[in-house]
Design a protein around this motif. Sequence first.
Motif, mmCIF file in Angstrom:
data_model
loop_
_atom_site.group_PDB
_atom_site.id
_atom_site.type_symbol
_atom_site.label_atom_id
_atom_site.label_comp_id
_atom_site.label_asym_id
_atom_site.label_seq_id
_atom_site.Cartn_x
_atom_site.Cartn_y
_atom_site.Cartn_z
ATOM 1 N N MET A 64 0.916 -1.275 -0.036
ATOM 2 C CA MET A 64 -0.005 0.035 -0.164
ATOM 3 C C MET A 64 0.925 1.126 0.030
ATOM 4 O O MET A 64 0.282 2.335 0.079
ATOM 5 N N GLY A 65 2.061 1.022 0.094
ATOM 6 C CA GLY A 65 2.933 2.227 0.158
ATOM 7 C C GLY A 65 3.838 2.567 1.405
ATOM 8 O O GLY A 65 4.236 3.479 1.342
ATOM 9 N N TRP A 66 3.703 1.622 2.385
ATOM 10 C CA TRP A 66 4.617 1.996 3.596
ATOM 11 C C TRP A 66 5.842 1.702 3.275
ATOM 12 O O TRP A 66 6.325 1.133 2.939
ATOM 13 N N PRO A 111 3.362 2.943 14.758
ATOM 14 C CA PRO A 111 2.493 3.181 13.750
ATOM 15 C C PRO A 111 2.041 2.112 12.760
ATOM 16 O O PRO A 111 0.918 1.905 12.462
ATOM 17 N N ALA A 112 3.004 1.377 12.463
ATOM 18 C CA ALA A 112 2.724 -0.048 11.584
ATOM 19 C C ALA A 112 1.727 -0.880 12.298
ATOM 20 O O ALA A 112 0.662 -1.266 11.785
ATOM 21 N N ASP A 161 9.241 10.460 12.953
ATOM 22 C CA ASP A 161 9.568 11.228 11.982
ATOM 23 C C ASP A 161 8.264 12.010 11.627
ATOM 24 O O ASP A 161 7.009 11.840 11.829
ATOM 25 N N ASP A 162 8.424 13.380 11.191
ATOM 26 C CA ASP A 162 7.453 14.578 11.076
ATOM 27 C C ASP A 162 6.525 13.899 9.820
ATOM 28 O O ASP A 162 5.369 14.308 9.941
ATOM 29 N N LYS A 163 7.106 13.238 8.849
ATOM 30 C CA LYS A 163 6.466 12.971 7.642
ATOM 31 C C LYS A 163 5.448 11.810 7.657
ATOM 32 O O LYS A 163 4.776 11.542 6.870
ATOM 33 N N ILE A 164 5.631 10.902 8.826
ATOM 34 C CA ILE A 164 4.880 9.603 8.951
ATOM 35 C C ILE A 164 3.361 9.799 9.067
ATOM 36 O O ILE A 164 2.835 8.911 8.563
ATOM 37 N N GLU A 165 3.027 11.155 9.619
ATOM 38 C CA GLU A 165 1.705 11.087 9.834
ATOM 39 C C GLU A 165 0.928 11.150 8.524
ATOM 40 O O GLU A 165 -0.257 10.867 8.439
ATOM 41 N N ALA A 166 1.570 11.969 7.706
ATOM 42 C CA ALA A 166 0.982 12.050 6.107
ATOM 43 C C ALA A 166 0.641 10.487 5.486
ATOM 44 O O ALA A 166 -0.310 10.283 4.703
#
Length: 166
Positions: free
Chosen positions: A70-72, A80-81, A149-154
């Motif tokens: 799915m793009g993870w 988060p995973a 990471d700050d980008k992981i929420e997106a």
Amino acid sequence: MATGPRYKVAFRRRRELRTDYYTRKKLLTARETRAVVRRSNKNISIQFVDFAMEGDKVIASATTRELKAMGWEYSCSSIPAAYLVGYLAGKRAMKEGIEYAVLDIGMQHVQHGGVLFATVAGMIEAGLEVPCSEDVLPEEDRLKGKHIDDKIEAAIDSIKQKMEAD
């Protein structure tokens, strides 16, 4: 090792510390669907299982390997995973008509706010009823990956949207 007519060897899986038969019997006699969560060093898998005398029946399942498709791009063993795979498993269980499940974590080490309870948070957010205390669930910031990471929420939001589309 002791020998003699009165000595009884414990079951192999008990000797290997892989099965607690007392807890397993309590889970099976409850006749509820079990949410079996297993964790390895790299992946997390969740299965919804019903007991049957001829063997357990897996109704729905999900694993973090599916998140890669799915793009993870992040670790598949992180909080988060675990949250995402719990959410995915919860959605699949709801499609199969499961609304209530009892958590089965086996002989794994329990840590409040850890990976195992992040899967429960995902299942609960998907609409599944899993009995647990609010105290054991991870904080919202940890579920969203702000500690990594700050980008992981997106990335989490985009994968959740893909799950909703399916």
